[in-house]
Design a protein around this motif. Structure first.
Motif, PDB file in Angstrom:
ATOM      1  N   ILE A  31       0.843  -1.198   0.000  1.00 35.56           N
ATOM      2  CA  ILE A  31       0.000   0.000   0.000  1.00 35.56           C
ATOM      3  C   ILE A  31       0.876   1.245   0.000  1.00 35.56           C
ATOM      4  N   GLY A  32       1.913   1.241   0.830  1.00 37.00           N
ATOM      5  CA  GLY A  32       2.816   2.367   0.959  1.00 37.00           C
ATOM      6  C   GLY A  32       2.471   3.236   2.158  1.00 37.00           C
ATOM      7  N   ALA A  33       3.497   3.730   2.844  1.00 37.60           N
ATOM      8  CA  ALA A  33       3.295   4.501   4.071  1.00 37.60           C
ATOM      9  C   ALA A  33       2.485   5.765   3.821  1.00 37.60           C
ATOM     10  N   ARG A  34       2.742   6.452   2.721  1.00 35.23           N
ATOM     11  CA  ARG A  34       2.034   7.715   2.455  1.00 35.23           C
ATOM     12  C   ARG A  34       0.545   7.476   2.254  1.00 35.23           C
ATOM     13  N   ASP A  35       0.194   6.442   1.508  1.00 35.19           N
ATOM     14  CA  ASP A  35      -1.224   6.156   1.283  1.00 35.19           C
ATOM     15  C   ASP A  35      -1.907   5.706   2.569  1.00 35.19           C
ATOM     16  N   LEU A  36      -1.201   4.963   3.392  1.00 35.11           N
ATOM     17  CA  LEU A  36      -1.774   4.553   4.672  1.00 35.11           C
ATOM     18  C   LEU A  36      -2.052   5.770   5.556  1.00 35.11           C
ATOM     19  N   ILE A  37      -1.136   6.719   5.564  1.00 35.16           N
ATOM     20  CA  ILE A  37      -1.338   7.935   6.351  1.00 35.16           C
ATOM     21  C   ILE A  37      -2.548   8.703   5.844  1.00 35.16           C
ATOM     22  N   ARG A  38      -2.681   8.794   4.521  1.00 41.11           N
ATOM     23  CA  ARG A  38      -3.845   9.491   3.958  1.00 41.11           C
ATOM     24  C   ARG A  38      -5.149   8.829   4.391  1.00 41.11           C
ATOM     25  N   ARG A  39      -5.157   7.498   4.395  1.00 35.45           N
ATOM     26  CA  ARG A  39      -6.357   6.779   4.842  1.00 35.45           C
ATOM     27  C   ARG A  39      -6.682   7.130   6.299  1.00 35.45           C
ATOM     28  N   ILE A  40      -5.671   6.997   7.150  1.00 35.57           N
ATOM     29  CA  ILE A  40      -5.890   7.219   8.590  1.00 35.57           C
ATOM     30  C   ILE A  40      -6.383   8.637   8.840  1.00 35.57           C
ATOM     31  N   GLU A  41      -5.767   9.613   8.188  1.00 39.49           N
ATOM     32  CA  GLU A  41      -6.182  11.000   8.387  1.00 39.49           C
ATOM     33  C   GLU A  41      -7.600  11.228   7.887  1.00 39.49           C
ATOM     34  N   ASN A  42      -7.986  10.553   6.835  1.00 41.18           N
ATOM     35  CA  ASN A  42      -9.358  10.658   6.332  1.00 41.18           C
ATOM     36  C   ASN A  42     -10.346  10.037   7.320  1.00 41.18           C
ATOM     37  N   TYR A  43     -10.024   8.837   7.820  1.00 34.13           N
ATOM     38  CA  TYR A  43     -10.913   8.174   8.781  1.00 34.13           C
ATOM     39  C   TYR A  43     -10.985   8.955  10.103  1.00 34.13           C
ATOM     40  N   SER A  44      -9.913   9.658  10.440  1.00 34.10           N
ATOM     41  CA  SER A  44      -9.865  10.340  11.737  1.00 34.10           C
ATOM     42  C   SER A  44     -10.871  11.475  11.840  1.00 34.10           C
ATOM     43  N   THR A  45     -11.386  11.931  10.711  1.00 30.60           N
ATOM     44  CA  THR A  45     -12.418  12.969  10.779  1.00 30.60           C
ATOM     45  C   THR A  45     -13.682  12.434  11.437  1.00 30.60           C
ATOM     46  N   GLU A  46     -13.881  11.115  11.406  1.00 27.91           N
ATOM     47  CA  GLU A  46     -15.028  10.481  12.069  1.00 27.91           C
ATOM     48  C   GLU A  46     -14.725  10.173  13.537  1.00 27.91           C
ATOM     49  N   GLN A  90      -5.364   7.254  14.652  1.00 26.20           N
ATOM     50  CA  GLN A  90      -4.185   8.090  14.869  1.00 26.20           C
ATOM     51  C   GLN A  90      -3.005   7.506  14.096  1.00 26.20           C
ATOM     52  N   VAL A  91      -2.248   8.353  13.469  1.00 26.60           N
ATOM     53  CA  VAL A  91      -1.104   7.905  12.654  1.00 26.60           C
ATOM     54  C   VAL A  91       0.045   7.491  13.561  1.00 26.60           C
ATOM     55  N   PRO A  92       0.522   6.264  13.459  1.00 29.42           N
ATOM     56  CA  PRO A  92       1.676   5.844  14.267  1.00 29.42           C
ATOM     57  C   PRO A  92       2.926   6.645  13.897  1.00 29.42           C
ATOM     58  N   THR A  93       3.721   6.959  14.896  1.00 34.48           N
ATOM     59  CA  THR A  93       4.953   7.719  14.659  1.00 34.48           C
ATOM     60  C   THR A  93       5.862   7.003  13.665  1.00 34.48           C
ATOM     61  N   LEU A  94       5.970   5.686  13.792  1.00 37.98           N
ATOM     62  CA  LEU A  94       6.852   4.924  12.906  1.00 37.98           C
ATOM     63  C   LEU A  94       6.400   5.054  11.452  1.00 37.98           C
ATOM     64  N   LEU A  95       5.096   5.054  11.225  1.00 39.58           N
ATOM     65  CA  LEU A  95       4.581   5.166   9.861  1.00 39.58           C
ATOM     66  C   LEU A  95       4.954   6.522   9.263  1.00 39.58           C
ATOM     67  N   ARG A  96       4.882   7.584  10.062  1.00 38.08           N
ATOM     68  CA  ARG A  96       5.284   8.910   9.563  1.00 38.08           C
ATOM     69  C   ARG A  96       6.778   8.930   9.245  1.00 38.08           C
ATOM     70  N   GLU A  97       7.566   8.286  10.099  1.00 38.86           N
ATOM     71  CA  GLU A  97       9.014   8.256   9.870  1.00 38.86           C
ATOM     72  C   GLU A  97       9.349   7.532   8.570  1.00 38.86           C
ATOM     73  N   LEU A  98       8.649   6.430   8.307  1.00 37.50           N
ATOM     74  CA  LEU A  98       8.892   5.705   7.059  1.00 37.50           C
ATOM     75  C   LEU A  98       8.495   6.546   5.856  1.00 37.50           C
ATOM     76  N   ALA A  99       7.366   7.214   5.943  1.00 38.46           N
ATOM     77  CA  ALA A  99       6.915   8.045   4.831  1.00 38.46           C
ATOM     78  C   ALA A  99       7.904   9.180   4.551  1.00 38.46           C
ATOM     79  N   GLU A 100       8.397   9.814   5.614  1.00 39.98           N
ATOM     80  CA  GLU A 100       9.306  10.954   5.454  1.00 39.98           C
ATOM     81  C   GLU A 100      10.672  10.531   4.929  1.00 39.98           C
ATOM     82  N   SER A 101      11.116   9.312   5.312  1.00 34.93           N
ATOM     83  CA  SER A 101      12.448   8.846   4.904  1.00 34.93           C
ATOM     84  C   SER A 101      12.426   8.044   3.608  1.00 34.93           C
ATOM     85  N   GLY A 102      11.217   7.703   3.145  1.00 32.80           N
ATOM     86  CA  GLY A 102      11.112   6.891   1.933  1.00 32.80           C
ATOM     87  C   GLY A 102      11.464   5.433   2.148  1.00 32.80           C
TER      88      GLY A 102
END
Length: 693
Positions: free
Chosen positions: A651-666, A672-684
């Motif tokens: 799926i990829g870290a960036r797409d997973l973050i987008r999903r979580i942020e979209n669901y979080s509006t509900e 909540q986005v895990p810190t590790l997932l953000r780190e992976l997205a930022e570092s590629g």
């Protein structure tokens, strides 16, 4: 003469080639080259009238060398070596023994005659790795055995026992003695004409198109429809052609599968079983375990006792009364009898193992055992009381293990004066069948105790995964999180039948509500009640499962839960449960909405991946692949997807973050986005990269 990987001897007109590449005679580059050179030289030698192949050690060959997986191919290719064997003017006979699998069986198929030894198991397991036999297996096997059997053996990867191999024509004769002795006898039989020879590729067959079409249709309708079995049957259909035309078609299909997502996931699953053995305590020397005690004669305790006894470890099983102890003995014997019925052992072996079981009602009976596994119900007070007593009973150096599924192993260890000897051994029910064993390492657990647990898992043929201490450890902690999202979707409008069906279509063996019924809904209910005092006020809580449990509906054990079980083979929705769902939606003020199957899977998997990432982030699991192993071997995760964090990389870290942020509006508390997932997205980077660190 002796090659590095071959033992070659000549006895008059007979040349014997012994494959000698321990431990399983894997067909690596050196062995392929040696075999090619040997066949060339012996075929050119006029004094050699017959060549006989056999394997030193465990098998003729268990197939490819896994060390070559993912690396550029090194010549000679196995298909070329096997074509060379089949094209030899000097007859070649192969002796199959042990687990002769994959390329090892294809090697035998390319010979001009085959002899099998008693106890051998033969198979083409390539589909279990997302591939098909790529060295002639799909072309040669249908020339020897009935088409239906060739399809079944190749498309399932099933291992064929020696007797069946002889009956099917996969083997021409049953040999005796050592593999070398059988090879010598088979060569003599070829010389005197009592063992006929003919190249398999020269056999012409007419294949029933209806049988092939039905097999392909059946495989396409499976959930999930994996590509390797389908392409394997399509390749089998080429066996009607001359082998010179069929082999290139087989090779093309094999290469198509090499880059398939299914293969990546299945290879990752294969790798996971080995990767989890690498732990910080690997260098510690395991303690000797010659005897064990099990406390608790319920389903779990009986299963654990069975697993230990089957591994050859005598067990003393403790229950509270003589009547319960006798009932536990009957349970263990029933499990052993089941193993006999399934062909896992014979009656004599069962009787021998049964002599290793003692039942008793006094904990003092455990004074001299090397290991005690407590398997009573999930109550911290009860468990700590038991460990306090064991502390005064068990000998110095005995390992004290708890089978708790959720509870704090540190608190249990603190009930003793020897916390270094205490560890969690979380078995999965039925314990004598399920392969996963979570090894829960407490703060003061000694390194040699951890090493012993992994050694014990190997003796029981289980996959051990190291876990730190937290509520639910790796598997049940993640399960408790993603199971909530199924309840949220249920209350929001989707039926539990659709949720189960969508996830089963995705690849799970059973959906979450069917699993709950199977495991017993009262188990989850007890956990929710235990956690209720610490539940955050901001957390959404769905009460549907509680209302079902309040009716005494605990699933299969009571005949009804989410489904009715009047017919054990059917899964009929329970009208009473459906009424509860509707009533709870109204009480919660929910306006039901529709969910697509794709959205159900996306939310479920995103929730699973999120908590799995936090488990790695906190160091509860050593690596992402450890989480994957837990779910592959304990929770029915689709093997072709390789585990939740392997799937996350697709799926990829960036797409997973987008999903979580979209669901979080509900629901910002849950999503909540895990810190590790953000780190992976930022570092590629990916979770796969973390497995290499």
């Amino acid at each position: 003469m002796t090659d590095d990987v071959l033992n070659i001897t000549q006895e008059g007109p007979v040349a014997l080639i012994g494959l000698n590449n321990p431990p399983v005679n894997a067909l690596g580059a050196a062995l392929r080259q040696g075999l090619s050179d040997a066949i060339r030289d012996l075929d050119a030698d006029p004094s050699v009238k017959v060549i006989a192949l056999y394997g030193e050690g465990r098998a003729l060959s268990a197939g490819a060398d896994i060390r070559e997986f993912g690396k550029p191919p090194v010549p000679p290719r196995l298909p070329d070596v096997l074509d060379q064997i089949e094209g030899s003017d000097t007859p070649v006979v192969a002796v199959m023994h042990g687990t002769t699998l994959g390329g090892g069986l294809e090697l035998a198929l390319a010979a001009h005659a085959r002899v099998v030894l008693p106890g051998a198991r033969l198979g083409l397991p390539e589909v279990t790795l997302g591939l098909l036999p790529g060295a002639g297996g799909t072309q040669r096997l249908p020339r020897l055995v009935p088409l239906e059997k060739a399809i079944e053996i190749i498309s399932t990867g099933r291992q064929v026992p020696a007797d069946e191999a002889l009956e099917l024509g996969l083997a021409d004769d049953m040999g005796q003695g050592t593999p070398q002795e059988a090879a010598r006898a088979a060569a003599q039989a070829v010389l005197d004409g009592s063992l006929p020879t003919r190249p398999t590729g020269g056999i012409s067959v007419t294949l029933d198109r209806d049988v092939l079409d039905q097999a392909i249709s059946r495989l396409q309708n499976r959930r999930p429809a994996l590509q390797a079995p389908i392409k394997a049957v399509e390749a089998i259909a080429l066996a009607e052609k001359p082998i010179s035309e069929g082999l290139p078609g087989e090779r093309a299909a094999f290469m198509d599968l090499m880059d398939s997502p299914d293969r990546q996931g299945l290879i990752h699953a294969f790798t996971a079983e080995r990767a989890v053995r690498h732990i910080p305590e690997s260098d510690a020397t395991p303690r000797r375990i010659d005897s064990a005690g099990v406390i608790g004669g319920g389903t779990m305790g009986v299963g654990i006792a069975t697993a230990l006894i089957t591994a050859g470890i005598p067990v003393t099983l403790i229950e509270m009364s003589a009547e319960q102890a006798d009932k536990a003995r009957v349970g263990v014997m029933k499990n052993l009898d089941g193993a006999v019925k399934r062909g896992k052992m014979d009656a004599a072996k069962r009787d021998d193992l049964a002599r290793g079981l003692t039942v008793a009602t006094d904990l003092a009976s455990l004074s001299d055992v090397d290991l005690v596994i407590e398997a009573v119900f999930e109550d911290l007070e009860v468990k700590t009381q038991i460990f306090g007593k064991l502390d005064g009973i068990c000998k110095s150096g005995a390992i004290l293990a708890t089978n708790t599924s959720y509870l704090d192993v540190n608190r249990i260890a603190a009930a003793t004066s020897r916390p270094q000897d205490v560890i969690g051994l979380h078995f999965f029910s039925p314990a004598h069948v399920m392969r996963l064993l979570e090894v829960v390492v407490a703060d003061q657990t000694a390194a040699d105790v951890v090493a012993t647990a992994f050694d014990l898992a190997g003796r029981m043929k289980k996959v051990a995964v190291r876990s730190g201490v937290c509520d639910g450890f790796i598997g049940n902690r993640i399960l408790a999180h993603y199971r909530k999202v199924a309840d949220y979707m249920l209350e929001d409008g989707v039926s539990y039948q659709q949720i189960d069906r969508a996830l089963e279509d995705f690849g799970f063996a059973m959906g979450p509500f069917a699993v709950g019924d199977l495991a017993g809904l009262d188990i989850g209910w007890a956990t929710r009640k235990r956690k209720a005092p610490t539940r955050p006020a901001t957390e959404r809580y769905v009460e549907i499962a509680d209302r079902i449990c309040e009716r005494g509906w605990f699933g299969r054990k009571t005949g009804q839960g989410y489904y009715l079980y009047d017919d054990p083979k059917a899964r009929t929705p329970n009208p009473g449960a459906q009424q509860i769902v509707e009533a709870e939606r109204q009480r919660a003020g929910v306006t039901p909405r529709d969910f697509s199957d794709e959205e159900i899977v996306a939310r479920y998997m995103t929730a699973m991946i999120s908590e799995a990432a936090r488990v790695v982030e906190e160091g509860i699991a050593l690596r992402p692949i450890d989480v994957d192993a837990v779910f592959l071997f304990g929770y029915g995760f689709p093997r072709h997807l390789g585990g939740p964090l392997n799937y996350a990389d697709r799926i990829g870290a960036r797409d997973l973050i987008r999903r979580i942020e979209n669901y979080s509006t509900e629901d910002p508390h849950y999503w909540q986005v895990p810190t590790l997932l953000r780190e992976l997205a930022e570092s590629g980077r990916s979770f796969a990269d973390l497995n290499k660190e």
